[in-house]
Enzyme design. Structure first.
Site, short mmCIF file in Angstrom:
data_model
loop_
_atom_site.label_atom_id
_atom_site.label_comp_id
_atom_site.label_asym_id
_atom_site.label_seq_id
_atom_site.Cartn_x
_atom_site.Cartn_y
_atom_site.Cartn_z
N HIS A 251 0.82 -1.21 0.00
CA HIS A 251 0.00 0.00 0.00
C HIS A 251 0.86 1.26 0.00
O HIS A 251 1.91 1.33 0.64
CB HIS A 251 -1.06 0.01 1.10
N ASP A 263 6.07 0.60 7.11
CA ASP A 263 4.65 0.47 6.80
C ASP A 263 4.23 1.59 5.87
O ASP A 263 3.85 2.65 6.33
CB ASP A 263 3.84 0.47 8.11
N GLU A 297 -4.99 2.32 2.48
CA GLU A 297 -5.14 1.09 3.26
C GLU A 297 -5.36 1.41 4.74
O GLU A 297 -6.24 0.86 5.39
CB GLU A 297 -3.88 0.22 3.11
N ASP A 325 3.00 -6.38 3.35
CA ASP A 325 2.62 -5.30 4.27
C ASP A 325 2.96 -5.70 5.70
O ASP A 325 2.12 -5.63 6.59
CB ASP A 325 1.13 -4.98 4.12
N HIS A 396 3.21 2.50 12.99
CA HIS A 396 2.26 3.61 13.21
C HIS A 396 2.80 4.67 14.18
O HIS A 396 2.00 5.34 14.84
CB HIS A 396 0.90 3.09 13.72
ZN ZN Z 1 0.51 -1.42 6.32
#
Ligand code: ZN
Length: 436
Positions: A251, A263, A297, A325, A396
């Site tokens: 993504h 990520d 995503e 991912d 994140h």
């Molecule tokens: Zn991801």
């Protein structure tokens, strides 16, 4: 098998996947869906795929809600005043400009919060402190994510004015982990933020003193009118059956706090480099290899659904789909999703992967987050499971940066994806008839 060996050797020697992650993290950086960074990421991806010599490169529109983080601060007011390190969860509403001040009521888990009596949190801030544990396969994430998505709704049902959660992450650093949350229709929407793990520990220690703990929370996220993002797609046309497609996904969007290296810059690097290495072989594969860099995503798998819808007539021609991912770690396991009687068909894949230290294990492959809608209608999927032992340390967070990527591990993962894609694009076997 000779070609698989050649691909493996070339991929292990190549720095291309790392160079791609370096490029996207350096030249684009944060690319939250709908943000100016997202627009730059689409332009970057188109230009990168064209410069790498793919046969066709195009984009497809993906309408998305536009959420922006704004500012966020929190502090303990009593009994021992201290600032807290927090970040808003994706989709959270704002607090009033002056913030919310209220007493904190703590719950160890989402289930404990959901068991609290109606109205018991009236005027309070609910805190949920569920801890994530470290696993190689990342399975603990799925176990803890319901707290992130659902705590605000459960707290609102009981009259709370705001929610705090312990970060869904395995580190002990002072980086809060963001991620998507959901409101429930018909309930008040209350603001929700994640505390870094050390701040969650601090809050819990103050609560153990038995005196009321009050916190002031200020968040200013906004949700704007719908915007348009784009999924970026590139193909290497097959020499014999160009209409049959092997889909390699990743993504393109990331959260806004870091630069989206693990990520999912890593996934972008892995699948783009894998396809490029196949293109560089002396002969094109029989079938088409399609690289799909999904939009949006993180904010709810929007790009994956849009692709499945836009390509629904073509999905029966997808002979295999798999998405990278899960960071830049080494692949340690190949998972299939085949009826028992057809599991031997995974043998050539497993044999070609053995020299990379990858074992065939497990038959519940999900293929990747954006592939759910395709898997549901029978597109065959495989999962190349990467070592995720440290993935959720920076996932994140603002700490998701290029230095977390080990080029050698990334090259090994790229080799594995290249081999799988080439075997599916060249082999006589067909996983489709075995799809559930
Ligand atoms: Zn991801």
């Amino acid at each position: 098998m000779a070609t698989a060996a050649l691909l493996r050797a070339t991929a292990l020697d190549s720095r291309l996947s790392f160079q791609i992650v370096e490029s996207v993290t350096t030249e684009v950086g944060p690319r939250l869906a709908g943000s100016p960074g997202d627009v730059r990421a689409v332009a970057w991806a188109e230009a990168k795929l064209k410069s790498l010599g793919f046969d066709t490169v195009w984009t497809e529109p993906v309408p998305i809600p536009a959420w922006e983080r704004g500012e966020g601060t929190a502090e303990i007011l009593t009994p021992f005043p201290q600032p807290l390190t927090i970040t808003a969860l994706g989709n959270s509403v704002a607090t009033p400009p002056m913030g919310i001040e209220a007493e904190v009521v703590a719950f160890p888990t989402l289930e404990a919060l959901a068991a609290a009596p109606a109205d018991s949190l009236k005027g309070r801030i609910a805190y949920v402190g569920q801890r994530m544990w470290r696993t190689q396969d990342g399975s603990a994430y799925g176990a803890v994510v319901p707290m992130r998505s659902g705590a605000a709704a459960e707290a609102a049902k009981r009259g709370a004015v705001a929610t705090l959660i312990r970060s869904v992450g395995t580190d002990t650093h002072r980086f809060p982990h963001t991620g998507m949350m959901r409101y429930e229709a018909g309930l008040p929407q209350i603001p929700v933020a994640a505390l870094s793990n050390p701040d969650a520990d601090l809050l819990e220690r103050q609560l153990r003193h038995g005196k009321p703990v009050t916190v002031r929370l200020r968040l200013s996220p906004t949700t704007g009118p719908e915007r348009q993002s784009r999924t970026v797609i590139a193909e290497i046309r097959g020499r014999e059956r160009p209409e049959e497609i092997v889909l390699l996904g990743a993504h393109l969007d990331s959260w806004d706090l870091g630069t989206g290296a693990i990520d999912d810059g890593a996934g972008i690097g892995i699948v783009t480099a894998a396809a490029t290495l196949i293109r560089d072989l002396p002969q094109r594969p029989r079938r088409t290899i399609r690289v799909v860099l999904f939009a949006a995503e993180e904010i709810g798998l929007v790009g994956g659904r849009a692709y499945a819808m836009a390509h629904r007539a073509e999905l029966p021609n997808h002979v295999l789909a798999t998405e990278a991912d899960f960071g830049g770690g080494r692949v340690w396991r190949l998972e299939t999703r085949l009826p028992e009687a057809r599991r031997p068909e995974a043998k050539p894949f497993a044999t070609a992967l053995l020299p990379l230290g990858i074992a065939l294990d497990g038959n519940e492959a999900h293929g990747g987050p954006d592939l759910g809608p395709m898997r549901a209608v029978g597109v065959p999927v495989l999962t190349l499971a990467q070592d995720g032992s440290d993935y959720f340390d920076v996932h994140h967070t603002a700490d998701d940066t290029l230095d977390k990527i080990d080029p050698a591990a990334l090259a090994q993962a790229t080799a594995a994806y290249a081999i799988i894609a080439w075997l599916a694009a060249e082999g006589e076997g067909d996983l489709r008839s075995g799809a559930e």
